[in-house]
Design a protein around this motif. Structure first.
Motif, PDB file in Angstrom:
ATOM      1  N   ILE A 120       0.871  -1.175   0.000  1.00  0.00           N
ATOM      2  CA  ILE A 120       0.000   0.000   0.000  1.00  0.00           C
ATOM      3  C   ILE A 120       0.906   1.223   0.000  1.00  0.00           C
ATOM      4  N   GLY A 121       0.848   2.008  -1.071  1.00  0.00           N
ATOM      5  CA  GLY A 121       1.790   3.098  -1.272  1.00  0.00           C
ATOM      6  C   GLY A 121       1.213   4.459  -0.917  1.00  0.00           C
ATOM      7  N   PRO A 122       2.087   5.451  -0.736  1.00  0.00           N
ATOM      8  CA  PRO A 122       1.666   6.811  -0.410  1.00  0.00           C
ATOM      9  C   PRO A 122       1.565   7.670  -1.667  1.00  0.00           C
ATOM     10  N   TRP A 123       1.058   8.868  -1.493  1.00  0.00           N
ATOM     11  CA  TRP A 123       0.933   9.784  -2.624  1.00  0.00           C
ATOM     12  C   TRP A 123       2.090  10.767  -2.724  1.00  0.00           C
ATOM     13  N   ASN A 124       2.800  11.017  -1.609  1.00  0.00           N
ATOM     14  CA  ASN A 124       3.799  12.092  -1.621  1.00  0.00           C
ATOM     15  C   ASN A 124       5.041  11.727  -2.435  1.00  0.00           C
ATOM     16  N   TYR A 125       5.439  10.459  -2.417  1.00  0.00           N
ATOM     17  CA  TYR A 125       6.500   9.934  -3.284  1.00  0.00           C
ATOM     18  C   TYR A 125       5.942   8.657  -3.905  1.00  0.00           C
ATOM     19  N   PRO A 126       5.089   8.793  -4.919  1.00  0.00           N
ATOM     20  CA  PRO A 126       4.317   7.645  -5.401  1.00  0.00           C
ATOM     21  C   PRO A 126       5.124   6.598  -6.155  1.00  0.00           C
ATOM     22  N   VAL A 127       6.387   6.904  -6.476  1.00  0.00           N
ATOM     23  CA  VAL A 127       7.257   5.922  -7.126  1.00  0.00           C
ATOM     24  C   VAL A 127       8.368   5.476  -6.186  1.00  0.00           C
ATOM     25  N   PHE A 128       9.125   6.415  -5.659  1.00  0.00           N
ATOM     26  CA  PHE A 128      10.295   6.068  -4.856  1.00  0.00           C
ATOM     27  C   PHE A 128       9.930   5.272  -3.611  1.00  0.00           C
ATOM     28  N   THR A 129       8.938   5.719  -2.862  1.00  0.00           N
ATOM     29  CA  THR A 129       8.637   5.054  -1.598  1.00  0.00           C
ATOM     30  C   THR A 129       8.104   3.632  -1.793  1.00  0.00           C
ATOM     31  N   PRO A 130       7.067   3.411  -2.598  1.00  0.00           N
ATOM     32  CA  PRO A 130       6.624   2.021  -2.750  1.00  0.00           C
ATOM     33  C   PRO A 130       7.650   1.125  -3.440  1.00  0.00           C
ATOM     34  N   MET A 131       8.544   1.722  -4.254  1.00  0.00           N
ATOM     35  CA  MET A 131       9.569   0.918  -4.901  1.00  0.00           C
ATOM     36  C   MET A 131      10.476   0.255  -3.863  1.00  0.00           C
ATOM     37  N   GLY A 132      10.598   0.860  -2.684  1.00  0.00           N
ATOM     38  CA  GLY A 132      11.388   0.251  -1.622  1.00  0.00           C
ATOM     39  C   GLY A 132      10.829  -1.078  -1.162  1.00  0.00           C
ATOM     40  N   SER A 133       9.534  -1.282  -1.326  1.00  0.00           N
ATOM     41  CA  SER A 133       8.931  -2.589  -1.065  1.00  0.00           C
ATOM     42  C   SER A 133       8.813  -3.408  -2.348  1.00  0.00           C
ATOM     43  N   ILE A 134       8.343  -2.786  -3.422  1.00  0.00           N
ATOM     44  CA  ILE A 134       8.084  -3.513  -4.663  1.00  0.00           C
ATOM     45  C   ILE A 134       9.354  -4.148  -5.225  1.00  0.00           C
ATOM     46  N   ALA A 135      10.399  -3.340  -5.407  1.00  0.00           N
ATOM     47  CA  ALA A 135      11.624  -3.839  -6.032  1.00  0.00           C
ATOM     48  C   ALA A 135      12.281  -4.921  -5.189  1.00  0.00           C
ATOM     49  N   LYS A 147      -1.408  -1.514  -4.199  1.00  0.00           N
ATOM     50  CA  LYS A 147      -2.481  -0.517  -4.184  1.00  0.00           C
ATOM     51  C   LYS A 147      -1.845   0.853  -4.047  1.00  0.00           C
ATOM     52  N   PRO A 148      -1.754   1.624  -5.132  1.00  0.00           N
ATOM     53  CA  PRO A 148      -1.213   2.976  -5.022  1.00  0.00           C
ATOM     54  C   PRO A 148      -2.198   3.876  -4.295  1.00  0.00           C
ATOM     55  N   SER A 149      -1.729   5.026  -3.873  1.00  0.00           N
ATOM     56  CA  SER A 149      -2.615   6.001  -3.250  1.00  0.00           C
ATOM     57  C   SER A 149      -3.725   6.386  -4.218  1.00  0.00           C
ATOM     58  N   GLU A 150      -4.899   6.664  -3.664  1.00  0.00           N
ATOM     59  CA  GLU A 150      -5.999   7.145  -4.496  1.00  0.00           C
ATOM     60  C   GLU A 150      -5.693   8.498  -5.114  1.00  0.00           C
ATOM     61  N   TYR A 151      -4.625   9.170  -4.621  1.00  0.00           N
ATOM     62  CA  TYR A 151      -4.206  10.435  -5.216  1.00  0.00           C
ATOM     63  C   TYR A 151      -3.211  10.231  -6.356  1.00  0.00           C
ATOM     64  N   ALA A 152      -2.753   9.002  -6.558  1.00  0.00           N
ATOM     65  CA  ALA A 152      -1.784   8.735  -7.635  1.00  0.00           C
ATOM     66  C   ALA A 152      -2.020   7.369  -8.265  1.00  0.00           C
TER      67      ALA A 152
END
Length: 480
Positions: A120-135, A147-152
């Motif tokens: 479950i990712g945030p909107w403020n850094y919608p690529v860098f932050t979730p990539m820390g889990s995804i990658a 699940k990306p943020s509903e804002y992104a």
């Protein structure tokens, strides 16, 4: 203005995505590290070649300046490359010492993928932050439902679509869109672990939902990061770094600097320098802007309340003030001499505000910095290396930058995460790879044991021999 329309993932749709990921996990987890790295590196090259496209999408969806978005994508690419390259070294089987009691055994530890990881990712850094889990989850051999943020949501979909171009054999990385109810469905959807980034309050709800099925979680929650400035610090450099750490991304950064403790001798000079920088920052939606909008409208009253509370309780606004809140933008605000129990000091503001308070010495600075219930990042500014390292170790945070801010995020080999209300678990680095695995211990008997303990045929002599060995190894008194 409508940028796009996306479906709200209901429980059934989320469950179907997890089930598809479960089937794909058998194939993806069965690949060797080299094959997974080859595919992840193909995705990485796509991100590099289409970097500007992704950055523009981030800019349009969540409002940050394009150059900030480009920087975010660059960091994400760096971490993706590190995870793909280092997974084998970190997670591959390795021999460990079996000790004298197990001298007849060959001992091995390996790290096996969990299966399906929900993110479950945030909107403020919608690529860098979730990539820390995804990658890191993908490199470790897991499939991912994101699940990306509903804002992104479009950013999340773009990531999944480009991954599918590189890895088309199976639905290894999928996206489900929606708001809180979709996140709750993912928590209950049968994933083997869930990585969450967001507020502390939401993190607690995620934990409660996952607890129903004993699904382990990784929580990267809020922060109230502090910086400490010593008398011997380079005040020009410290002010530049702190200003960026406080106001960058309009203050919408979990590891943003929100508090600064400056020793008395350096206080006035430091405040003057930060004030001058803050007053030059360009705010707006145009191409020349350095700060964009506040993404979440509901955060604007929180920012205003923190500023007003600080001023009403005796703090001084040396730059800006309550009138700096001009929705959807907030101009930089610098507050000094704010009471330590005010909301601007104790609560996460998540806006371009900064509290600078004076302290008698560095001991008081550490005590005040550690008084927060949060413990994510921190920063120390001093010319003395020994002092810097001492302060860094005393700060109750997961990460500390010395003579800089947020620099720990630039180093893929370092773990990223916090303590207290900032959460637990780690992304990035070897710890981030292991976070998405289960350790597997294996012993193999090489020859018959000299002392048989795990058998009903053991004798008193066997036990006596083992006791004698333990006394010899562990019973000797150390030197005083």
């Amino acid at each position: 203005m409508t940028l796009g329309t996306w479906p709200v993932g209901q429980e059934a749709a989320v469950g179907e995505a997890v089930e598809r990921a479960r089937e794909a996990a058998a194939w993806w987890g069965g690949l060797d590290f080299a094959e997974r790295a080859r595919r992840l590196n193909a995705w990485k090259r796509t991100l590099v070649h289409r970097l500007d496209e992704l950055a523009d999408l981030i800019h349009r969806e969540m409002g940050k300046p394009v150059d900030d978005a480009r920087t975010e994508v660059v960091l994400a690419i760096e971490h993706l490359g590190w995870a793909a390259t280092h997974a084998r070294k970190v997670l591959g089987p390795r021999r460990v010492s079996s000790g004298l009691l197990g001298i007849n055994l060959a001992a091995t530890v390996a790290y096996e993928p969990l299966g399906v990881v929900g993110v479950i990712g945030p909107w403020n850094y919608p690529v860098f932050t979730p990539m820390g889990s995804i990658a890191y989850a993908l490199a470790a051999g897991n499939t991912v439902v994101f699940k990306p943020s509903e804002y992104a949501p479009d950013v999340g979909r773009w990531l999944a679509d480009t991954f599918a171009e590189a890895v088309h054999e199976a639905p290894v990385f999928q996206v489900v869109t929606g708001a809180a109810e979709t996140g709750a469905a993912l928590c209950r959807g049968g994933v083997d672990k869930l990585g969450f980034t967001g507020s502390t309050a939401t993190g607690k709800r995620v934990m409660a939902a996952c607890a129903e099925s004993l699904t382990p979680v990784l929580i990267e929650a809020g922060g109230k990061d502090a910086a400490i400035v010593a008398a011997d610090a380079d005040l020009d450099a410290a002010a530049e770094a702190v200003a960026f750490g406080a106001f960058g991304n309009a203050g919408q950064t979990c590891v943003g600097i929100e508090r600064v403790y400056v020793v008395e001798e350096a206080f006035d000079g430091f405040v003057r320098r930060v004030r001058d920088i803050a007053e030059r920052i360009r705010v707006g939606a145009g191409p020349e802007a350095q700060l964009g909008r506040i993404t979440m409208d509901r955060q604007i009253p929180v920012i205003r309340r923190h500023i007003e509370d600080a001023v009403e309780r005796g703090g001084t606004a040396v730059t800006g003030g309550p009138d700096s809140v001009r929705p959807p933008f907030v101009h930089p605000v610098v507050l000094v001499d704010v009471p330590e129990d005010s909301e601007a000091v104790t609560e996460e503001t998540f806006g371009p505000t900064l509290v600078i308070n004076r302290v008698r010495d560095l001991h008081e600075a550490v005590d005040r910095a550690n008084a927060s219930r949060y413990g994510l990042g921190s920063a120390v500014f001093t010319a003395d290396r020994r002092t810097a390292m001492t302060l860094a170790r005393r700060l109750r945070t997961g990460m500390t930058s010395i003579n800089g801010v947020q620099s720990f995020a630039l180093v893929p080999a370092l773990p990223f995460g916090g303590t207290g209300d900032s959460g637990f678990g780690r992304i990035h680095g070897p710890d981030g790879l292991r976070e998405f695995t289960r350790p597997k211990a294996i012993t193999r008997q090489r020859f018959a044991p000299p002392v048989e303990l795990a058998s009903f045929s053991r004798t008193t002599k066997d036990v006596t021999s083992a006791l004698g060995l333990v006394r010899l190894l562990h019973g000797r008194r150390g030197r005083r």
